[in-house]
Design a protein around this motif. Structure first.
Motif, short mmCIF file in Angstrom:
data_model
loop_
_atom_site.label_atom_id
_atom_site.label_comp_id
_atom_site.label_asym_id
_atom_site.label_seq_id
_atom_site.Cartn_x
_atom_site.Cartn_y
_atom_site.Cartn_z
N GLU A 6 5.04 13.98 19.20
CA GLU A 6 6.72 14.19 18.62
C GLU A 6 6.91 15.42 19.22
O GLU A 6 6.30 16.53 19.26
CB GLU A 6 6.56 14.10 16.98
N LEU A 20 14.97 13.63 17.27
CA LEU A 20 13.37 13.77 17.41
C LEU A 20 13.01 12.74 18.60
O LEU A 20 13.83 11.63 18.67
CB LEU A 20 12.60 13.12 16.13
N CYS A 22 9.23 11.02 20.38
CA CYS A 22 8.03 10.50 20.24
C CYS A 22 7.48 9.59 21.34
O CYS A 22 8.00 8.44 21.71
CB CYS A 22 7.86 9.49 18.99
N TRP A 36 9.73 5.72 12.47
CA TRP A 36 9.81 7.03 11.93
C TRP A 36 9.57 7.10 10.44
O TRP A 36 10.31 6.40 9.80
CB TRP A 36 10.78 8.03 12.30
N CYS A 95 5.70 9.85 13.66
CA CYS A 95 6.01 8.65 14.36
C CYS A 95 4.72 7.96 14.29
O CYS A 95 3.68 8.21 14.04
CB CYS A 95 6.18 9.11 16.13
#
Length: 120
Positions: A6, A20, A22, A36, A95
């Motif tokens: 992540e 974010l 991942c 998430w 994640c």
């Protein structure tokens, strides 16, 4: 073996935004649902959002209209765009992915977590 890495966490003021990412890597044949989760201090880990391989999404009521999940299947990557962040969104974000690996084994994998802190 599969790794989820992540990135994108940090400190932001209330009302701000973060994105974010991942990325999954390893002996991947395909990835089913990606999601998430978050865990605030003293609280249980909770689902924030998930997305199927075909793009069907699911959101926690607390983030509907503010967060958006997406994925790039070619890059084995899932994203979480977080807008209008509030102090109650402060948590470690994890994640998660359901992965079919070589040998056609299926398992669920977790990232190491990324801290999101929203100041008031």
């Amino acid at each position: 073996q599969v790794q989820l890495v992540e990135s994108g966490g940090g400190l932001v003021q209330a009302g701000g935004s973060l994105k974010l990412s991942c990325a999954a890597s390893g002996s991947i044949v395909s990835i089913n649902t990606m999601g998430w989760y978050r865990q605030a201090p003293g609280k249980q880990r909770e689902l924030v959002a998930s997305i199927s391989r075909r793009g069907s999404t699911n959101y926690a009521d607390s983030v509907k209209g503010r967060f958006s999940i997406s994925r790039d299947n070619a890059k084995n990557t899932v994203y979480l765009q977080m807008n209008s962040l509030q102090p109650e969104d402060t948590a470690v974000y994890y994640c998660n992915a359901g992965v079919v690996t070589s040998g056609l084994a299926f398992d669920t994998y977790w990232g190491q977590g990324t801290q999101v802190t929203v100041s008031s």
